[in-house]
Design a protein around this motif. Structure first.
Motif, PDB file in Angstrom:
ATOM      1  N   PRO A 247       0.810  -1.229   0.000  1.00  0.00           N
ATOM      2  CA  PRO A 247       0.000   0.000   0.000  1.00  0.00           C
ATOM      3  C   PRO A 247       0.840   1.275   0.000  1.00  0.00           C
ATOM      4  CG  PRO A 247      -1.047  -1.626   1.381  1.00  0.00           C
ATOM      5  CD  PRO A 247       0.274  -2.232   0.959  1.00  0.00           C
ATOM      6  N   MET A 248       2.009   1.249   0.643  1.00  0.00           N
ATOM      7  CA  MET A 248       2.876   2.432   0.600  1.00  0.00           C
ATOM      8  C   MET A 248       3.338   2.697  -0.821  1.00  0.00           C
ATOM      9  SD  MET A 248       4.363   4.881   2.231  1.00  0.00           S
ATOM     10  CE  MET A 248       5.630   6.074   1.777  1.00  0.00           C
ATOM     11  N   GLU A 249       3.696   1.653  -1.538  1.00  0.00           N
ATOM     12  CA  GLU A 249       4.113   1.818  -2.929  1.00  0.00           C
ATOM     13  C   GLU A 249       2.942   2.267  -3.801  1.00  0.00           C
ATOM     14  OE1 GLU A 249       7.422  -1.340  -3.984  1.00  0.00           O
ATOM     15  OE2 GLU A 249       5.947  -2.205  -2.614  1.00  0.00           O
TER      16      GLU A 249
ATOM     17  N   SER B  46      -2.315  -9.232  -7.630  1.00  0.00           N
ATOM     18  CA  SER B  46      -2.692  -9.080  -6.220  1.00  0.00           C
ATOM     19  C   SER B  46      -1.617  -8.251  -5.546  1.00  0.00           C
ATOM     20  CB  SER B  46      -2.843 -10.442  -5.536  1.00  0.00           C
ATOM     21  OG  SER B  46      -1.608 -11.146  -5.536  1.00  0.00           O
ATOM     22  N   ILE B  47      -1.927  -7.750  -4.341  1.00  0.00           N
ATOM     23  CA  ILE B  47      -0.944  -6.920  -3.645  1.00  0.00           C
ATOM     24  C   ILE B  47      -0.630  -7.527  -2.281  1.00  0.00           C
ATOM     25  CG2 ILE B  47      -1.725  -4.832  -4.826  1.00  0.00           C
ATOM     26  CD1 ILE B  47      -3.027  -3.939  -2.197  1.00  0.00           C
ATOM     27  N   PRO B  48       0.617  -7.377  -1.822  1.00  0.00           N
ATOM     28  CA  PRO B  48       0.951  -7.804  -0.469  1.00  0.00           C
ATOM     29  C   PRO B  48       0.412  -6.793   0.546  1.00  0.00           C
ATOM     30  CG  PRO B  48       2.879  -6.862  -1.533  1.00  0.00           C
ATOM     31  CD  PRO B  48       1.787  -6.870  -2.562  1.00  0.00           C
ATOM     32  N   GLY B  49      -0.130  -7.298   1.621  1.00  0.00           N
ATOM     33  CA  GLY B  49      -0.679  -6.411   2.652  1.00  0.00           C
ATOM     34  C   GLY B  49       0.371  -5.993   3.657  1.00  0.00           C
ATOM     35  N   THR B  50       1.583  -5.754   3.169  1.00  0.00           N
ATOM     36  CA  THR B  50       2.642  -5.265   4.028  1.00  0.00           C
ATOM     37  C   THR B  50       2.464  -3.751   4.208  1.00  0.00           C
ATOM     38  OG1 THR B  50       3.985  -5.209   2.033  1.00  0.00           O
ATOM     39  CG2 THR B  50       4.295  -7.079   3.505  1.00  0.00           C
ATOM     40  N   ALA B  51       3.433  -3.099   4.836  1.00  0.00           N
ATOM     41  CA  ALA B  51       3.342  -1.676   5.199  1.00  0.00           C
ATOM     42  C   ALA B  51       2.267  -1.433   6.244  1.00  0.00           C
ATOM     43  CB  ALA B  51       3.096  -0.792   3.977  1.00  0.00           C
ATOM     44  N   ALA B  52       1.710  -2.509   6.801  1.00  0.00           N
ATOM     45  CA  ALA B  52       0.692  -2.351   7.844  1.00  0.00           C
ATOM     46  C   ALA B  52       1.344  -2.129   9.199  1.00  0.00           C
ATOM     47  CB  ALA B  52      -0.210  -3.586   7.883  1.00  0.00           C
ATOM     48  N   GLU B  53       2.440  -2.886   9.455  1.00  0.00           N
ATOM     49  CA  GLU B  53       3.079  -2.846  10.769  1.00  0.00           C
ATOM     50  C   GLU B  53       2.016  -3.024  11.851  1.00  0.00           C
ATOM     51  OE1 GLU B  53       5.411  -2.417   8.045  1.00  0.00           O
ATOM     52  OE2 GLU B  53       4.646  -0.376   8.259  1.00  0.00           O
TER      53      GLU B  53
ATOM     54  N   LEU C  28      -1.656  -1.260  12.856  1.00  0.00           N
ATOM     55  CA  LEU C  28      -2.641  -0.294  12.366  1.00  0.00           C
ATOM     56  C   LEU C  28      -3.177   0.538  13.526  1.00  0.00           C
ATOM     57  CD1 LEU C  28      -4.487  -2.493   9.729  1.00  0.00           C
ATOM     58  CD2 LEU C  28      -2.813  -0.671   9.311  1.00  0.00           C
ATOM     59  N   ASP C  29      -2.279   1.237  14.155  1.00  0.00           N
ATOM     60  CA  ASP C  29      -2.589   2.121  15.270  1.00  0.00           C
ATOM     61  C   ASP C  29      -1.561   3.238  15.203  1.00  0.00           C
ATOM     62  OD1 ASP C  29      -2.431   3.404  17.835  1.00  0.00           O
ATOM     63  OD2 ASP C  29      -3.537   1.733  18.710  1.00  0.00           O
ATOM     64  N   ASP C  30      -2.004   4.459  14.923  1.00  0.00           N
ATOM     65  CA  ASP C  30      -1.047   5.530  14.681  1.00  0.00           C
ATOM     66  C   ASP C  30      -0.237   5.893  15.921  1.00  0.00           C
ATOM     67  OD1 ASP C  30      -1.609   5.661  12.005  1.00  0.00           O
ATOM     68  OD2 ASP C  30      -3.045   7.305  12.172  1.00  0.00           O
ATOM     69  N   GLU C  31      -0.727   5.558  17.099  1.00  0.00           N
ATOM     70  CA  GLU C  31       0.066   5.773  18.311  1.00  0.00           C
ATOM     71  C   GLU C  31       1.394   5.030  18.213  1.00  0.00           C
ATOM     72  OE1 GLU C  31       0.043   4.060  22.895  1.00  0.00           O
ATOM     73  OE2 GLU C  31      -1.859   4.286  21.836  1.00  0.00           O
TER      74      GLU C  31
ATOM     75  N   ALA D 232      -2.490   4.730   9.139  1.00  0.00           N
ATOM     76  CA  ALA D 232      -3.319   3.524   9.133  1.00  0.00           C
ATOM     77  C   ALA D 232      -4.543   3.693   8.240  1.00  0.00           C
ATOM     78  CB  ALA D 232      -3.732   3.178  10.564  1.00  0.00           C
ATOM     79  N   ALA D 233      -5.179   4.855   8.291  1.00  0.00           N
ATOM     80  CA  ALA D 233      -6.397   5.066   7.495  1.00  0.00           C
ATOM     81  C   ALA D 233      -6.109   4.954   6.006  1.00  0.00           C
ATOM     82  CB  ALA D 233      -7.006   6.429   7.821  1.00  0.00           C
ATOM     83  N   ASP D 234      -4.941   5.399   5.583  1.00  0.00           N
ATOM     84  CA  ASP D 234      -4.597   5.308   4.166  1.00  0.00           C
ATOM     85  C   ASP D 234      -4.292   3.870   3.761  1.00  0.00           C
ATOM     86  OD1 ASP D 234      -4.106   8.300   3.000  1.00  0.00           O
ATOM     87  OD2 ASP D 234      -3.714   8.201   5.140  1.00  0.00           O
ATOM     88  N   TRP D 235      -3.650   3.104   4.650  1.00  0.00           N
ATOM     89  CA  TRP D 235      -3.437   1.683   4.377  1.00  0.00           C
ATOM     90  C   TRP D 235      -4.783   0.991   4.156  1.00  0.00           C
ATOM     91  CZ3 TRP D 235      -4.776  -3.134   6.081  1.00  0.00           C
ATOM     92  CH2 TRP D 235      -3.954  -4.207   5.711  1.00  0.00           C
ATOM     93  N   ILE D 236      -5.719   1.294   5.033  1.00  0.00           N
ATOM     94  CA  ILE D 236      -7.049   0.683   4.935  1.00  0.00           C
ATOM     95  C   ILE D 236      -7.722   1.079   3.625  1.00  0.00           C
ATOM     96  CG2 ILE D 236      -9.360   0.698   5.958  1.00  0.00           C
ATOM     97  CD1 ILE D 236      -7.896   0.994   8.717  1.00  0.00           C
ATOM     98  N   GLU D 237      -7.609   2.347   3.252  1.00  0.00           N
ATOM     99  CA  GLU D 237      -8.219   2.802   2.002  1.00  0.00           C
ATOM    100  C   GLU D 237      -7.646   2.053   0.800  1.00  0.00           C
ATOM    101  OE1 GLU D 237      -8.495   6.705  -0.949  1.00  0.00           O
ATOM    102  OE2 GLU D 237      -7.387   6.860   0.937  1.00  0.00           O
ATOM    103  N   VAL D 238      -6.329   1.871   0.792  1.00  0.00           N
ATOM    104  CA  VAL D 238      -5.700   1.198  -0.348  1.00  0.00           C
ATOM    105  C   VAL D 238      -6.181  -0.243  -0.465  1.00  0.00           C
ATOM    106  CG1 VAL D 238      -3.516   0.342  -1.288  1.00  0.00           C
ATOM    107  CG2 VAL D 238      -3.658   2.674  -0.408  1.00  0.00           C
ATOM    108  N   VAL D 239      -6.153  -0.994   0.644  1.00  0.00           N
ATOM    109  CA  VAL D 239      -6.518  -2.410   0.533  1.00  0.00           C
ATOM    110  C   VAL D 239      -8.004  -2.554   0.225  1.00  0.00           C
ATOM    111  CG1 VAL D 239      -4.618  -3.227   1.973  1.00  0.00           C
ATOM    112  CG2 VAL D 239      -6.813  -2.746   3.032  1.00  0.00           C
ATOM    113  N   LYS D 240      -8.844  -1.711   0.785  1.00  0.00           N
ATOM    114  CA  LYS D 240     -10.270  -1.789   0.456  1.00  0.00           C
ATOM    115  C   LYS D 240     -10.501  -1.499  -1.025  1.00  0.00           C
ATOM    116  CE  LYS D 240     -12.711  -0.651   4.769  1.00  0.00           C
ATOM    117  NZ  LYS D 240     -13.626   0.332   5.382  1.00  0.00           N
TER     118      LYS D 240
END
Length: 859
Positions: free
Chosen positions: A617-619, A645-652, A654-657, A669-677
């Motif tokens: 998702p970062m890429e 398909s895409i790897p669901g990496t870059a998640a680390e 999913l909590d911005d804290e 985290a919200a952008d990671w979620i947007e990409v995978v959805k």
């Protein structure tokens, strides 16, 4: 509006605070609030100490006795806005624009004409001013954008910035208001600097009826602070500042300055701080408010200088100081901001700019030389990557003095192409690292810019401390185990947290429940895939603090593969039975915007039958920002180029804290979620992952797993969940003394088991990592709820550079042996967990899934 200011401070309080300022002692908020009220002789005392701090900073910057300004034109792209600030005369309404014969936005030709006239007068900056997202409030704005082919106002801003660069050579400085992290990625490639005033941190001025920002969604202080932090994470040279006299108290004014100091300390991204005084304007709700007096402005400048320190660049707009230049210079500014010989100050149109010759003379009277700078400050030009996008470097270098980084005053801007970097896909660096990492190892344990690229480690340590304290668990573990065995979908958060903390017999029981659930859900077969990892570059400036893979382009271990080498690797993998290539790389600033499409297409053309599993998702966000496409359009184009398909990496996590401790510049985290959805909606399935055992706690694991389960219920697009234990050995965050040395065996068992339990029945495949855990460790996870071993990999660079001891590939026989250790049979699978064609199985069996005779590649 009532006056929020308290009574004057006592003489003793002022005397103590002034002495601390003179002595160079760090001020606290209370002392700063006292000093903000300095007037008369007290102000002269405060200003003298502030000026000494300023002078020391100019000396250190190599320009003693110099006050700077930027020669610019103002481009009011639109005067429509969704906010309702009670002091603003810049913003108007569609009807008034129509009556005056104007469009909802300046046309492209109008934009270029203003910039071209400015260039002829020697201006070097094009300051884009506009309201916040007017299309969200005004249908007329939405209609104009639709008619002209722009998704939103920021897409138009981006397009006009490129036109100004290409047709006039002026450097855009963009002030589009509140921006998301993704917006910053979109705009950074087209502007050397961006900006947004913080104004104030007094939330009541936004939340309470009658406040100057009431009814303005973009003026919530927390939102604006988040923009400043996201700009820092994104390595954007950023302009911000405070607006004084709009009803804030002295304590609130001081708090705003301390918030700016906090962000600057952490990210070093604030290139200038504007201290601006409120000026009441007719025909506004605040027309009867008194102006902020000039001594009040001077006191705030001096206090800002003491709080922000010698390295800060502090400016005051010269058209708002009533010709009291000496007072303002004496208070500690080192910049006058933008001055235009062509266009008015559209925000303060009643206040004309001083002539530049006049400003130079008045500055000289205060003992300083006036010098022109560019919109991006010299310090950021000197830093280079990652602060300036490569596509902007020719434009900046054409106007910058190579010795000082200030403007070449004799330079006349000329349009230059805004285009992709020339390098493209040229093989460079240690392109055999995928092989030699297992024999020769890496050259050093850290990259060359270790002390700069990750932000301030001490500030990070303070940030990390509060959130990393384990919570006390009071829930009954026996009750939680009973619920997990009976119906895991009904586990409460408290029960789940208790199980994530389980140890000893309770942990054994949990793993047994997970193993039973695994058997009932997917059976006993341990699955694996014959795949090859291709990490096409490790050059990256994102600043992920857990990553030992990323390198600067000049580091000894840096490399980039050519498109031909990527395709060769895919072809080799196909020859030995692979069904998939997994491709991820660093966020390389010089790869063209089409890089990811080119990579997918290169593999698809060379090996048509290969499944292309690629681009985290970062890429995806990086590719979208570099091409100017939306996430949806970019993924659609990538799919057309060959992405499967895409790897669901870059998640680390999913909590911005936790996320903002782990990484400086990665997507929220919200952008990671947007990409995978979005990928799932387009038919691109993905894996899901969690990296744990660093600065996280079980409560973060719980939130992460709950988030994944919710996404899966909505989209059904995840193929598996992959546990990724943190490899600490060469990780910067560990070397800096902040992170734990990876998860314990207890942690690994608990995470694997609870992934099975909490993701049931939504994500049915749980994968463990032999790369990170080794054979024995992976077998233990197979007894704790996992059912998949991942792939043969054939090469693996990311974990190996971090310090993993378990090699870069495993043969099919090796993977079967791990399954045997767990007492289970093994069988191959495809990326989507389907049956592998017989021809692929035979090819894989014949070579046993690895490539010793084919490596290394000829470079």
């Amino acid at each position: 509006m009532t006056d929020a200011q308290p009574g004057r401070p006592t003489e003793n309080a002022m005397r103590r605070a002034l002495k601390r300022a003179r002595d160079g002692v760090a001020l606290d908020t209370a002392e700063a609030a006292v000093l903000l009220q300095a007037r008369g002789e007290q102000l002269r005392d405060l200003s003298a100490s502030a000026a000494r701090v300023r002078d020391a900073g100019l000396e250190a910057a190599g320009r003693p006795g110099v006050i700077t300004y930027s020669r610019k034109v103002f481009i009011p792209l639109t005067r429509l806005c969704r906010d309702r600030c009670h002091y603003c005369t810049f913003v108007t309404v569609p009807g008034k624009l129509r009556r005056e014969g104007h469009g909802m936005y300046l046309s492209p030709d109008e934009v270029v004409e203003v910039a071209r006239q400015g260039a002829a007068l020697g201006c070097k900056e094009a300051l884009f001013t506009l309201g916040d997202r007017p299309e969200d409030r005004w249908p007329e704005a939405r209609e104009w954008l639709d008619a002209h082919g722009y998704d939103d106002t920021l897409a138009y801003v981006r397009a006009m910035a490129i036109r100004v660069l290409e047709e006039t050579g002026l450097l855009p400085h963009l002030n589009p208001g509140v921006m998301s992290w993704t917006d910053l990625q979109r705009l950074k490639p087209v502007a050397p600097s961006l900006g947004m005033m913080l104004e104030t941190t007094a939330t009541r001025l936004w939340s309470e009826p009658g406040g100057p920002h009431h009814g303005s969604p973009d003026k919530e202080p927390a939102v604006r602070l988040r923009v400043l932090e996201d700009a820092g994470r994104s390595n954007v040279p950023f302009t911000t500042g405070v607006l004084i006299g709009i009803g804030e108290s002295y304590e609130e004014r001081a708090d705003a300055l301390f918030q700016l100091r906090r962000i600057q300390r952490q990210y070093q991204s604030i290139q200038e701080v504007i201290v601006q005084n409120f000026r009441a304007k007719p025909d506004t709700a605040m027309r009867a408010m008194p102006d902020a007096e000039l001594e009040e402005l001077a006191a705030c400048i001096a206090v800002a200088r003491h709080i922000l320190g010698p390295a800060a660049r502090i400016q005051a707009p010269p058209n708002l100081v009533d010709a009291e230049y000496a007072l303002i210079v004496g208070a500690g500014i080192d910049d006058w901001g933008g001055v235009s010989p062509l266009t008015p100050d559209h925000v303060n149109p009643e206040r004309p700019w001083p002539h530049i010759d006049q400003l130079a003379e008045r500055t000289r009277e205060s003992g300083f030389e006036l010098r022109e700078r560019l919109t991006v400050y010299p310090e950021f030009i000197a830093r280079g990557e990652p602060w300036l996008d490569p596509r902007l470097l020719p434009h900046v270098r054409a106007l910058a003095d190579p010795e000082t980084g200030l403007a070449r005053e004799d330079a006349l801007p000329e349009g230059l192409p805004w285009q992709e970097p020339d390098e493209g896909f040229t093989a460079s660096g240690r392109t055999d690292l995928h092989r030699t990492i297992d024999t020769e190892g890496r050259t050093g344990d850290r990259r060359a810019d270790f002390d700069a690229v990750y932000g301030d480690w001490e500030a990070l340590r303070e940030q990390a401390a509060p959130g990393m304290v384990p919570q006390r668990i009071d829930s009954d573990v026996r009750e939680a185990l009973a619920q997990a065995a009976d119906d895991p979908t009904r586990l409460s958060d408290d029960q789940a947290l208790a199980l994530l903390h389980a140890d000893g017999p309770a942990l054994d029981a949990l793993c047994g429940i997970a193993d039973d659930l695994r058997r009932a859900t997917v059976g006993d077969d341990v699955t694996y895939i014959v795949t090859r990892n291709i990490n096409f570059t490790n050059v990256c400036y994102t600043g992920c603090r857990f990553c030992a893979f990323a390198q600067r382009r000049t580091d000894a271990d840096a490399y980039t593969l050519s498109l031909g080498q990527v395709a060769d690797r895919a072809a080799q993998a196909w020859e030995v039975g692979a069904t998939e290539v997994c491709m991820q790389g660093g966020i390389h600033p010089d790869l063209p915007g089409t890089a990811y499409f080119d990579i997918a297409r290169a593999v698809r053309e060379r090996v048509p039958g290969m499944h292309v599993h690629a681009f985290s998702p970062m890429e995806v966000v990086n590719g979208a920002s570099r091409t100017g496409l939306s996430i949806r359009d970019w993924l659609t184009a990538a799919k057309e180029a060959g992405l499967d398909s895409i790897p669901g990496t870059a998640a680390e996590i999913l909590d911005d804290e936790v996320r903002w401790v782990l990484t400086k510049g990665k997507l929220p985290a919200a952008d990671w979620i947007e990409v995978v959805k979005t990928a799932h909606e387009l038919g691109l399935r993905s894996s899901s992952t969690m990296m744990y055992g660093h600065v996280d706690q079980p409560r973060h694991w719980l939130g992460h797993l709950r988030t994944l389960a919710a996404i899966q219920q909505e989209t059904g697009g995840f193929t598996e969940f992959v546990t990724l234990p943190f490899i600490h050995t060469n990780a910067p965050v560990y070397l800096a003394g902040i992170a734990r040395p990876g998860p314990t065996t207890r942690d690994n068992r608990a995470v694997t088991a609870m992934a099975r339990v909490l993701l049931h029945p939504h994500i049915t495949n749980i994968q463990t990592s032999w790369v990170k855990l080794g054979a024995e460790g992976a077998a233990e996870m197979l007894r704790s709820g996992a059912n998949d071993l991942g792939g043969t990999l054939m090469e693996e660079t990311i974990s190996r550079m971090a310090g993993s001891r378990y090699g870069s590939y495993r043969s099919i026989e090796d993977l079967r042996a791990i399954a045997t250790l767990a007492g289970r049979p093994a069988r191959p699978r495809t990326t989507l967990y389907g049956e592998v064609p017989a021809e692929r199985v035979a090819a894989a069996e014949a070579s046993d899934g690895h490539l010793p005779e084919l490596l290394p590649l000829a470079d």
